[in-house]
Structures are given as structure tokens and as C-alpha cells.
Design an enzyme around this catalytic site. Structure first.
Site, PDB file in Angstrom:
ATOM      1  N   HIS A 189       9.220  -6.872   7.270  1.00 13.52           N
ATOM      2  CA  HIS A 189       8.469  -6.624   8.552  1.00 13.52           C
ATOM      3  C   HIS A 189       7.642  -8.251   8.857  1.00 13.52           C
ATOM      4  O   HIS A 189       7.787  -7.288  10.522  1.00 13.52           O
ATOM      5  CB  HIS A 189       6.839  -6.142   8.116  1.00 13.52           C
ATOM      6  CG  HIS A 189       7.335  -4.554   7.396  1.00 13.52           C
ATOM      7  ND1 HIS A 189       7.636  -3.279   8.599  1.00 13.52           N
ATOM      8  CD2 HIS A 189       7.493  -4.287   6.119  1.00 13.52           C
ATOM      9  CE1 HIS A 189       8.172  -2.209   7.328  1.00 13.52           C
ATOM     10  NE2 HIS A 189       8.762  -2.731   6.202  1.00 13.52           N
ATOM     11  N   GLY A 200       3.154   1.430  11.202  1.00  7.25           N
ATOM     12  CA  GLY A 200       4.845   1.402  11.060  1.00  7.25           C
ATOM     13  C   GLY A 200       5.332   1.973   9.689  1.00  7.25           C
ATOM     14  O   GLY A 200       6.795   2.591  10.267  1.00  7.25           O
ATOM     15  N   ARG A 257       1.094  -1.195  -0.613  1.00 10.47           N
ATOM     16  CA  ARG A 257      -0.087  -0.134   0.052  1.00 10.47           C
ATOM     17  C   ARG A 257       1.073   1.243   0.354  1.00 10.47           C
ATOM     18  O   ARG A 257       2.038   1.543   0.884  1.00 10.47           O
ATOM     19  CB  ARG A 257      -0.785   0.065   1.142  1.00 10.47           C
ATOM     20  CG  ARG A 257      -2.363  -0.668   1.481  1.00 10.47           C
ATOM     21  CD  ARG A 257      -2.676  -0.773   2.593  1.00 10.47           C
ATOM     22  NE  ARG A 257      -3.854  -1.673   3.076  1.00 10.47           N
ATOM     23  CZ  ARG A 257      -5.490  -2.057   2.182  1.00 10.47           C
ATOM     24  NH1 ARG A 257      -5.678  -1.392   1.391  1.00 10.47           N
ATOM     25  NH2 ARG A 257      -6.139  -2.946   2.538  1.00 10.47           N
ATOM     26  N   ASP A 304       4.981 -12.113  16.325  1.00  6.02           N
ATOM     27  CA  ASP A 304       5.118 -11.029  15.623  1.00  6.02           C
ATOM     28  C   ASP A 304       6.808 -10.283  15.005  1.00  6.02           C
ATOM     29  O   ASP A 304       8.151 -11.049  16.063  1.00  6.02           O
ATOM     30  CB  ASP A 304       4.501  -9.812  16.755  1.00  6.02           C
ATOM     31  CG  ASP A 304       3.859  -8.932  16.548  1.00  6.02           C
ATOM     32  OD1 ASP A 304       4.021  -8.431  14.985  1.00  6.02           O
ATOM     33  OD2 ASP A 304       3.101  -8.221  17.247  1.00  6.02           O
TER      34      ASP A 304
HETATM   35  C1  GDG Z   1       4.060  -5.239  10.726  1.00  6.76           C
HETATM   36  C2  GDG Z   1       4.815  -6.367  11.290  1.00  6.76           C
HETATM   37  C3  GDG Z   1       6.035  -4.516  12.663  1.00  6.76           C
HETATM   38  C4  GDG Z   1      -2.935   0.150  16.396  1.00  6.76           C
HETATM   39  N1  GDG Z   1      -4.412   0.482  16.307  1.00  6.76           N
HETATM   40  C5  GDG Z   1      -3.786   1.737  15.868  1.00  6.76           C
HETATM   41  C6  GDG Z   1      -2.923   2.222  15.815  1.00  6.76           C
HETATM   42  N2  GDG Z   1      -2.342   1.207  15.919  1.00  6.76           N
HETATM   43  C7  GDG Z   1      -0.901   1.198  15.411  1.00  6.76           C
HETATM   44  C8  GDG Z   1       0.329   1.198  17.163  1.00  6.76           C
HETATM   45  C9  GDG Z   1       1.688   0.672  15.689  1.00  6.76           C
HETATM   46  C10 GDG Z   1       0.691   0.111  15.029  1.00  6.76           C
HETATM   47  O1  GDG Z   1      -0.106   0.439  14.816  1.00  6.76           O
HETATM   48  C11 GDG Z   1       0.934  -1.650  14.806  1.00  6.76           C
HETATM   49  O2  GDG Z   1       1.907  -2.204  14.930  1.00  6.76           O
HETATM   50  P1  GDG Z   1       2.836  -3.594  15.387  1.00  6.76           P
HETATM   51  O3  GDG Z   1       4.080  -3.348  15.332  1.00  6.76           O
HETATM   52  O4  GDG Z   1       2.010  -3.811  16.091  1.00  6.76           O
HETATM   53  O5  GDG Z   1       1.778  -4.098  14.301  1.00  6.76           O
HETATM   54  P2  GDG Z   1       1.553  -5.043  12.589  1.00  6.76           P
HETATM   55  O6  GDG Z   1       0.502  -3.792  12.426  1.00  6.76           O
HETATM   56  O7  GDG Z   1       0.447  -5.566  12.410  1.00  6.76           O
HETATM   57  O8  GDG Z   1       3.388  -4.036  11.452  1.00  6.76           O
HETATM   58  C12 GDG Z   1       4.997  -5.993  13.242  1.00  6.76           C
HETATM   59  C13 GDG Z   1       4.961  -3.695  11.632  1.00  6.76           C
HETATM   60  O9  GDG Z   1       4.769  -4.699  10.579  1.00  6.76           O
HETATM   61  C14 GDG Z   1       6.673  -3.128  11.417  1.00  6.76           C
HETATM   62  O10 GDG Z   1       7.344  -3.524  10.599  1.00  6.76           O
HETATM   63  O11 GDG Z   1       6.420  -4.500  14.394  1.00  6.76           O
HETATM   64  O12 GDG Z   1       5.235  -6.947  14.019  1.00  6.76           O
HETATM   65  O13 GDG Z   1       3.175  -7.178  12.336  1.00  6.76           O
HETATM   66  O14 GDG Z   1       1.614   2.306  15.711  1.00  6.76           O
HETATM   67  O15 GDG Z   1      -0.132   2.307  17.498  1.00  6.76           O
HETATM   68  N3  GDG Z   1      -2.885   3.911  15.606  1.00  6.76           N
HETATM   69  C15 GDG Z   1      -3.615   4.583  15.986  1.00  6.76           C
HETATM   70  N4  GDG Z   1      -4.972   3.975  16.261  1.00  6.76           N
HETATM   71  C16 GDG Z   1      -5.279   3.114  16.217  1.00  6.76           C
HETATM   72  O16 GDG Z   1      -6.627   2.767  16.660  1.00  6.76           O
HETATM   73  N5  GDG Z   1      -3.674   6.193  15.616  1.00  6.76           N
END
Ligand code: GDG
Length: 910
Positions: A168, A31, A10, A432
Site C-alpha cells: 500500500h 483504505g 490489523r 505516498d
Molecule cells: C496507506 C498509504 C494508500 C483520515 N483522517 C480521518 C479519516 N481519514 C481517512 C481518509 C482516508 C484514509 O484515512 C487515509 O488514506 P491515505 O491514502 O491518505 O493514507 P494512509 O492512511 O497513509 O494509507 C496510502 C492507502 O494506504 C491505501 O492503499 O493510499 O498511500 O500510505 O480514507 O479519509 N477518516 C475519518 N476520520 C478522520 O479523522 N473518518
């Protein structure tokens, strides 16, 4: 000009139609967008290619053109996918096959040849789009599991293109990966890249094991996979790049008035701010007790003891005051890999095992909907809804309910409000890649307490080792860790966080992208690909730094800390570089020496006021570190403290040799326009960096021949350095100059950095200053220390740093050194070297020094970096892991206090 083209599934912006028929683009949150977005925004030559999320079949051609123009204004190139392509490539192969399999949910993975076919077609569609806009000298950075075939598709048409790819999500073990019917094709697709990046060493190891098993290729000691044969042979480098967050963004947003208002609201609802909840709890407990005593009431059929309501209300009311009330938070996409049901069961167990928390702990559960049209995700949502309902039904009191469940996406400020309100963050994914939420929580609580319960199944657990690390499948362990996290004292929580925060503050998303791109440049240049300082080695170096007591840093200047420029006078240090050197020099247990060929006058002028040692003219002069005072005089000018320079002993008399050498060099000056002689007190240098290089190189050989005939009789030697030929005393060299420091026995850690041949003497002195450890022992220890590095064949030499042995010492049996004694030598840039490792540019030097400063801050704040998470024995955890030795003093206070003491001691020793 060479550009960077980022390619991801995306785009970092999404399009919104406005009522007037025009379009607006909104920055996506997440991220990837926050990690690479700033680079994309600030570089006008950077393009981003990705799926627009717009179905072209629902738009007219005019609309599509308008949409393209809108994206183009943000330097984005949209790809339009039909519903069939979305179903096959995105929902199908990417999310139904690769996502579950890569997260060790093989039982959820679907293998369907039709989605695989569409996945190939869409990867080709991306390749065709990139091919239309790429130039051969551009760099292409591909993101994630949606585009595994793209590197080879691009390589087929662009043999010289620099191609990087980053995953990722986790890379599974070979046993799991080989279940994929098209696994070999995917690996071959990746072999088109120059650099493949993963979040952790473990994922690199898994990947390399799959390459070995399915394609039969071994990785070499530099972490490179050879591909092809003969002249067409290329190398694919594999390494770990743990992604960071925009730390400042989360810290700032946590202080915003909206986040603070959210926090206050949450605290009020949780009974932390008012006595409302506490009062109602007491009333409810009394009412329940009274009701059980009254006749005719349906409750009267029970005794008070049997009524759970009575027990709950009484135990809730029994806990004194509201100051002990706590808030637990979590923020996740509602994905089965995030472990929400398992976490809720642990929360349930905690309330039943420790009923004193009933009425006093409130869990804010933000579960953002994702992939809602997929059956598995719908089922997961139902399951989580049901569990939340059950727990709330089981424990809720009239004035309190245990879980606040929010299933919609919130803007970043309210998310930061949730983080700041959370006394405990429960981050327990089953698997993760990294998990950014854990890092964001710590950033939002910068300088504050707050306990993090973290799954050992995510990449973040490799870095955040002061968290309560748990096995997310172990309900008991999560329950106990949560209980311990709720009970932790504020000072202990602060101490744990300070060490992790010091590292996160430095290891940001910006650093991550800079590090990846700089590595891609290095590995794409065959002159610099060998001996590359791999991330496991760098982490090893940083750990050794953190664990050692007295550190010596020997650093060349031109070409090492600053780019070689055409006019030597223009290589003046920037304020940023001076600040960095000041920071390193101010660390209490560090002695930093700049070891340069520059004159002592220049060194004095540029670096005299810093708390560092200086070695000038290749070692002919030196001055010790001094207290770095930057006091200003009445005119506002910085007062440089007086330095005492010492000349090396036994140097040849310049009056005898200077006229002869000057005459020889002057011939070269007259033959090569814009070349010139630099006069130093013990040295003459012919510079040709501004001249025509072909002419200069021819003349250089003639000059060196002539000088070599004359120099030995005067005790002089000829040095070929970066675009300069220097004549200096034969008994002067950087290596000789640093020997007394190496032999002082003071240091248990030495790092030497340099870029040209004069620095090689320093490398030799550092590596050879003591016989010390057997190379195999060191490698063995390193292998045991870091399995990832071992698998990619890392070899890092280490040597004891010169301890001078007296005769009586020599008679005694050799004692094992009490402290780690380590020497690191690092070459900056291309060329032959005796150094153990290589980095590419002065920017890499600055970045490495930054790691060291951050590590010293982390160590001062708490504990030393440990590459092993504090994983508790599974199924046996009764008590959550405790942190290591507490440090009483606040990090910044401690560093500052020690720096002050250091300044004072240096000042008095002058
Ligand atoms: C992939 C990999 C890796 C979530 N809900 C809301 C919101 N978020 C934001 C969080 C965080 C992001 O989304 C989620 O990041 P994660 O790292 O937890 O997980 P994935 O989306 O699965 O990302 C992961 C990442 O890529 C980077 O390489 O770490 O392992 O799976 O930033 O804060 N943000 C807002 N509202 C929400 O309701 N503003």
C-alpha cells in the site's frame, strides 16, 4: 470449497469492551477496510487474519477465548501480540525502519538487529496461524509492508497455495532499498508469492530493479520473475493495481444531512454565507485606521502605512462581497510523509504574496493523530502546532482566522462535510503510495466544482492528471497552484473534475480487489499465465481508445462474454450484460459487433434490440448496428426493431450436404449420451458439453476423422470449438466476415475478443489486415510512452486497420497516418492463440469493456487519459498548470446528445 484468506497487520474491525463485560466489534475506517471489507463481508467463505490490537498479557484465558469467539462471528481470526512483539515488529521494524525508508526518508530510518529479529518472529507467528486454517487450494492475500516475509514462509509448507501480496505504500528506488541491511531477505520473502501488486508502474519498476540488483533475476516479457529451476521452477508475477475508493459511499455521505450541516457551518464561519465576516472586516479596517490617527494611542507612534494590522484589515475589507470567500481543506494522518509543514509554509507564502486573500480564505486542516507514542511523530505535531500558531498569529483578524486546526479523528460524515465545503483541497504528501483523500474529495464533490492541488509524489497523481499537480517540496509552486486553484472558474473546475470523476466512479475499491484476485487466479494457472494483458498494456489500450476517432469492437459471445454452460440455451445474456453491451454500443464513435457461431434467430432474440451489429453462424449472416430503441408496446413488452440480415455470398447448398453430415453426426449422438446436434441454416454442430467427457473426447476424434474425409468435396470445413464440433462452409469464418469492416477504412481503433479456435481467424484478420507499423517502432513508442511497461518487457503489437488503396493511391508515396491506428486482439481463457494478449474469464471481458465506457465518458467530459502527470518545472512555477482544451458541454449531456445523433443516423441509414 476454495476460500480467500486475507492477512493484514490489523483486522478490519476493532474490539470495544462494554460496561456489562461483553464486547462489541466496530468496523475500522481506512483504505484497506473499505477496499476489501465489502468482499470479506459478502463472501461467507472469506476469512481475515490480523493483529487484534489486544495485549494478551492483560487478559485471562477465559477473556481471550471470548474475544476469539467475538471475532470469529465476523469471520476474523485475531493474532495476539505481546508488548515486546509490538515494540519490535510494529513500532520498531515496520514503522521505524520500513515506513521511512520506503517513503524516501532514509535519514529517519533506524536499523536495529533486535527489531529485525522480532519482525521475523512475528511474520512466523502469522504464518503459523494461517497454516492452521488454510487448505491447499485456498487463496491467501497478504497486505503491506508489515508482512514481507510471510509469502515465502507459507510457500515452504504449501507449494500449491495461491499467494498474492499487495504493497500500500511506495516501493523505493534500488539505491535506497539496498541501504536496508536485510533487503535481500525481504525480497526473497516476497518471492514466495504468485502475484506481487503495487499501486503504480513506477513502484513495479523500482521493485524489479531491486530484484535484479540484489538477487540477480530478470523479469520476463509477461512481467514474471522465474524462481527455482527445473521441475520446481515457479513464476512470481509483478504488476500495478492502483487502489480506488468506494465512490458511492463518499458521494452518498456528502449528501447526508450531517455533512450538509457541517458544510453550512464551515461556510458561515468562513464568511461565505452571511455578511458577518465581511461587515466585521470593514469595521476592523476602519478601527485600525482610526487608531493609527489618534494621539496617545500606542499605535500613533507608527504611520498608518507601517501598521500590518491596518494593511491586513484594509486589504481584507477591500475585497467586495462574501461570494468570493473561499475554503481550503485537507485531511491527513499526522504523518511526516504527508508534508504538513511544507504545505503550511506554502499557505503562509500565499497569504503574504496575495494579501487580497487575507480575511477571505479559510483553511480547514484536519490532522488526525497517529503513532503518538513515537518521538518523530511527537516532534512533527509540535512543529505543525507551532506553524499553525504562527500563521494564525500573523494574519488573524478579530473576526477571522486563517486556519481552523482540528487534531482529532472525525466520523466519515463530518469528513465528507469538510470535503463538500472545500473550494480547494490541498493534498501535498511528500511521498505516498496512492493517497485516497484526493479521490474522496472528488467523489464528495461529484458533479460539482472544486479544485484539487495534488502532489506529484503520490500514486494518485498518475490518474488524477487534471488536478493542479505540484512538487510538494517547492513552496513557491504550491503557493502559486493554490492561488490559481482559488481563482479557477466554477465551469473550468467542473470540467476538470468531470473527467477525473468519470474514471474514479468506475475504478473503485471493489474493482481493485476484483482485478487483483482475478489476476492472481490467472497467473496461478500455468495454462493462462503467458501473454497476460498487463495493467500497463490495458492502460495503453484504454488511452488509445480515448484518443481514437472511430472504434470497432468485435466480440465473440459464448466463452467471451458469458461462461460456457452445459446447455447452450442457458447461456442467455443477463440484464447486466445487456446493459453493458447497450452502453458500449451507444457510445457515439463506437461500432460494436457480436461475432458468434449462434444462429441468427438466437442472436436476434437475445441482442436484436441493442444498438450493435450482429454476425451469426460464424459469419454466414450479418446485420448492421441499428438504433437501440427499447420502446414498449401496449402490453409492456419490449419492441425489437426490425433488423435486415444479409447472407454471405457463394455458400454451398445445404440441401446437398446436410443429409450426409447429419447421418455421420447422428452416429456420435447415439454413441455419446446427452450429446446432440444443433441445426443452423448454414451449419451443423455436434455438442457434447453435457456428456461424459472421456467418452465424448474419444468419439470426437473418430467423428472429426470421418467428417474430414467428406467435407472438402462439398466445400465444407470442420471446426473444433469449445465442446462442440461444427461443420460449416469452408468460405465462411469469423475472419472472413469481419474483413469488410476492417477494410472499410473507417476505423482507427479495433479491438477483437474471443475464446476459441473460430475466433483465431478473426484475430488473424485483425492483426493482418494491414502491413502497417514495424513491430519495433510500436514497442519503441510504447516504451517511451510507459517506462514501467518497458521495464517488464511488454510487447504489444499494433497494426493499421485496413484502408483500401486505390491504384492512384498506390502510386503516391505512403503518407504517415494522421491518427493512431491500432488493433488489439485478446484471447479469453486458456489455449494456444495468435492473439496478442490474454485475459482469463468473461468477467474480465466485462471489466475491460467497463474501462472503455468509463474512458469514453471521461473523454466526453474533458480530456483524454494521459499517463503523464502535468508536472510543472520545479522551482520555476509562477503560474499553476492549466487544463487542456476546455469542452463547453456537460459530459453526460454531450454523450447523450451524441448518442441520440448516432441513433438517428443509424435509424435513417437502415
Ligand atoms: C496507506 C498509504 C494508500 C483520515 N483522517 C480521518 C479519516 N481519514 C481517512 C481518509 C482516508 C484514509 O484515512 C487515509 O488514506 P491515505 O491514502 O491518505 O493514507 P494512509 O492512511 O497513509 O494509507 C496510502 C492507502 O494506504 C491505501 O492503499 O493510499 O498511500 O500510505 O480514507 O479519509 N477518516 C475519518 N476520520 C478522520 O479523522 N473518518
Amino acid at each position: 470449497m476454495a476460500r480467500l484468506i486475507i492477512v493484514s497487520n490489523r483486522l478490519p474491525v476493532s474490539l470495544h469492551a462494554k460496561p456489562d463485560g461483553t464486547y462489541a466489534l466496530k468496523q475500522s475506517i481506512g483504505g484497506l477496510a473499505t477496499a476489501i471489507g465489502p468482499y470479506h463481508k459478502s463472501h461467507n467463505d472469506c476469512l481475515w487474519v490480523g493483529w487484534s490490537s489486544i495485549d494478551p498479557e492483560t487478559r485471562t484465558k477465559v477473556e481471550i477465548d471470548k474475544i476469539r469467539d467475538e471475532f470469529a462471528r465476523r469471520r476474523c481470526v485475531p493474532i495476539f501480540l505481546t508488548q515486546r512483539e509490538i515494540d519490535g515488529y510494529y513500532a520498531g521494524y515496520s514503522n521505524d525502519t520500513l515506513w521511512p525508508l520506503f517513503h524516501d526518508f532514509a535519514h529517519e530510518a533506524k536499523f536495529d538487529s533486535s527489531t529485525w529479529k522480532i519482525y521475523q518472529e512475528v511474520n512466523q507467528k502469522f504464518a503459523d496461524t494461517v497454516a492452521q486454517l488454510v487448505n491447499p487450494d485456498d487463496t491467501v492475500w497478504i497486505q503491506d509492508y508489515h508482512l514481507l516475509l510471510l509469502p515465502a514462509m507459507l510457500r515452504a509448507n504449501f507449494p500449491k497455495l495461491k499467494i498474492g501480496w499487495f504493497l500500500h505504500i511506495p516501493f523505493p528506488s534500488p539505491e535506497i532499498f539496498r541501504q536496508l541491511p536485510n533487503g535481500k531477505d525481504l525480497l526473497e520473502g516476497l518471492m514466495g508469492a504468485d502475484l506481487l501488486g503495487f499501486h503504480t508502474e513506477d513502484f513495479c519498476v523500482n521493485f524489479l530493479a531491486s530484484v535484479r540488483a540484489l538477487i540477480g533475476i530478470e523479469v520476463d516479457k509477461d512481467g514474471r520473475i522465474p524462481v527455482g529451476n527445473g521441475a520446481s521452477q515457479r513464476f512470481v508475477t509483478v504488476d500495478a493495481f492502483p487502489i480506488g475508493i468506494d465512490y458511492g459511499l463518499y458521494r452518498r455521505n456528502a449528501h447526508s444531512s450531517l455533512a450538509q450541516a457541517m458544510r453550512h457551518g464551515i461556510e458561515a464561519v468562513s464568511g461565505k454565507r452571511t455578511r458577518r465576516v465581511s461587515t466585521s472586516l470593514t469595521a476592523e479596517s476602519q478601527a485600525a485606521a482610526e487608531a493609527s490617527d489618534q494621539e496617545e494611542n500606542w499605535w500613533s507612534a507608527h504611520t498608518g502605512d507601517e501598521l500590518p494590522e491596518v494593511e491586513l484589515a484594509q486589504s481584507a475589507a477591500a475585497k467586495r462581497g462574501t461570494e468570493d470567500n473561499k475554503v481550503v481543506v485537507s485531511v491527513d494522518r499526522l504523518d511526516y510523509t504527508k508534508g504538513l509543514p511544507e504545505r503550511l509554509r506554502a499557505f503562509d507564502l500565499m497569504l503574504s504574496r496575495y494579501p487580497e486573500w487575507v480575511g477571505h480564505v479559510t483553511y480547514y486542516l484536519l490532522a488526525t493523530p497517529t503513532r503518538e507514542d513515537v518521538e518523530t511523530y511527537r516532534k512533527l505535531k509540535d512543529q505543525v502546532d507551532q506553524l499553525v500558531g504562527e500563521i494564525n498569529g500573523k494574519y488573524s483578524l478579530l473576526s477571522w482566522e486563517p486556519i481552523h486546526y482540528i487534531t482529532r479523528s472525525l466520523p466519515i460524515k463530518p469528513v465528507c462535510g469538510i470535503y463538500t465545503a472545500g473550494d480547494v483541497a490541498l493534498v501535498t504528501p511528500l511521498r505516498d503510495g496512492m493517497n485516497l483523500v484526493a479521490k474522496e474529495y472528488l467523489a464528495a464533490r461529484d458533479g460539482r466544482d472544486g479544485a484539487l492541488v495534488l502532489s506529484d509524489e503520490c500514486g494518485a497523481a498518475r490518474e488524477l492528471t487534471d488536478a493542479f499537480i505540484v512538487n510538494p517540496y517547492d513552496t513557491e509552486a504550491v503557493c502559486e497552484a493554490l492561488h490559481s486553484a482559488l481563482e479557477i472558474s466554477s465551469s473550468e473546475a467542473k470540467r476538470r473534475n468531470a473527467a477525473m470523476q468519470a474514471r474514479l466512479k468506475y475504478r473503485t475499491a471493489g474493482l481493485w480487489s476484483a482485478e487483483f484476485l482475478s489476476t492472481l487466479r490467472q497467473v496461478s494457472d500455468p495454462r493462462m499465465a503467458d501473454r497476460r494483458l498487463q495493467s500497463a498494456q490495458r492502460d495503453h489500450l484504454v488511452r488509445e481508445w480515448g484518443q481514437s476517432k472511430h472504434k470497432l469492437v468485435l466480440c465473440d459471445y459464448d466463452g467471451t462474454l458469458t461462461q460456457i454452460v452445459r446447455t447452450p440455451g442457458r447461456a442467455k445474456p443477463t440484464h447486466r450484460l445487456l446493459d453493458l453491451l447497450r452502453e458500449v454500443g451507444s457510445i457515439p464513435d463506437v461500432d460494436l459487433y457480436l461475432v458468434s457461431g449462434r444462429t441468427r434467430e438466437t442472436m436476434n432474440e437475445w441482442f436484436g434490440c441493442l444498438p450493435i451489429g450482429l454476425i451469426a453462424e460464424h459469419g454466414a449472416w450479418h446485420t448492421k448496428p441499428i438504433a437501440g430503441e427499447t420502446a414498449k408496446n401496449a402490453d409492456g413488452r419490449t419492441i425489437t426493431p426490425k433488423r435486415y440480415w444479409r447472407r454471405a455470398d457463394g455458400l454451398p447448398d445445404p440441401d446437398e450436404w446436410r443429409p450426409i453430415i447429419e447421418t455421420i453426426m447422428n452416429k456420435s449422438v447415439s454413441r455419446v449420451p446427452q450429446s446432440f446436434i444443433e441445426y443452423k441454416s448454414t451449419d451443423l454442430a455436434w455438442h457434447y458439453r453435457m456428456s461424459d467427457q472421456k467418452l465424448a473426447l474419444e468419439q470426437r476424434e473418430r467423428l472429426v476423422d470421418e467428417l474430414n474425409k467428406v467435407c472438402p468435396q462439398y466445400g465444407l470445413t470442420v471446426m473444433r470449438n469449445a465442446k462442440v464440433i461444427e461443420v460449416c462452409p469452408a468460405n465462411v469464418s469469423k475472419g472472413e466476415a469481419v474483413k469488410p469492416l476492417l477494410g472499410s477504412g473507417r476505423y482507427d481503433f479495433v479491438l477483437a475478443l474471443g475464446d476459441d479456435t473460430t475466433d483465431e481467424t478473426m484475430f488473424t484478420a485483425v492483426s493482418g489486415c494491414a502491413p502497417a507499423k514495424d513491430q519495433d517502432d510500436v514497442l519503441g513508442a510504447f516504451e517511451a510512452d510507459n517506462a514501467g511497461a518497458a521495464k517488464v518487457g511488454v510487447a504489444q503489437s499494433s497494426a493499421t486497420v485496413g484502408t483500401t488503396m486505390s491504384e492512384s493511391d498506390a502510386a503516391k508515396p505512403a503518407k504517415k497516418p494522421a491518427e493512431p491506428e491500432v488493433a488489439w486482439t485478446i484471447k479469453v481463457g486458456a489455449g494456444e492463440t495468435n492473439a496478442h494478449s490474454r485475459i482469463a474469464t468473461p468477467t474480465d471481458t466485462a471489466r475491460l469493456l467497463g474501462y472503455l465506457v468509463a474512458e469514453s465518458e471521461a473523454v466526453a467530459a474533458g480530456t483524454a487519459l494521459d499517463d503523464k502527470p502535468q508536472t510543472k518545472p520545479r522551482n520555476k512555477n509562477k503560474k499553476a498548470s492549466k487544463a487542456k482544451t476546455p469542452t463547453k458541454m456537460k459530459a453526460s449531456t454531450k454523450v447523450k446528445a451524441a448518442a441520440k445523433a448516432k441513433s438517428a443516423s443509424k435509424a435513417t441509414s437502415k
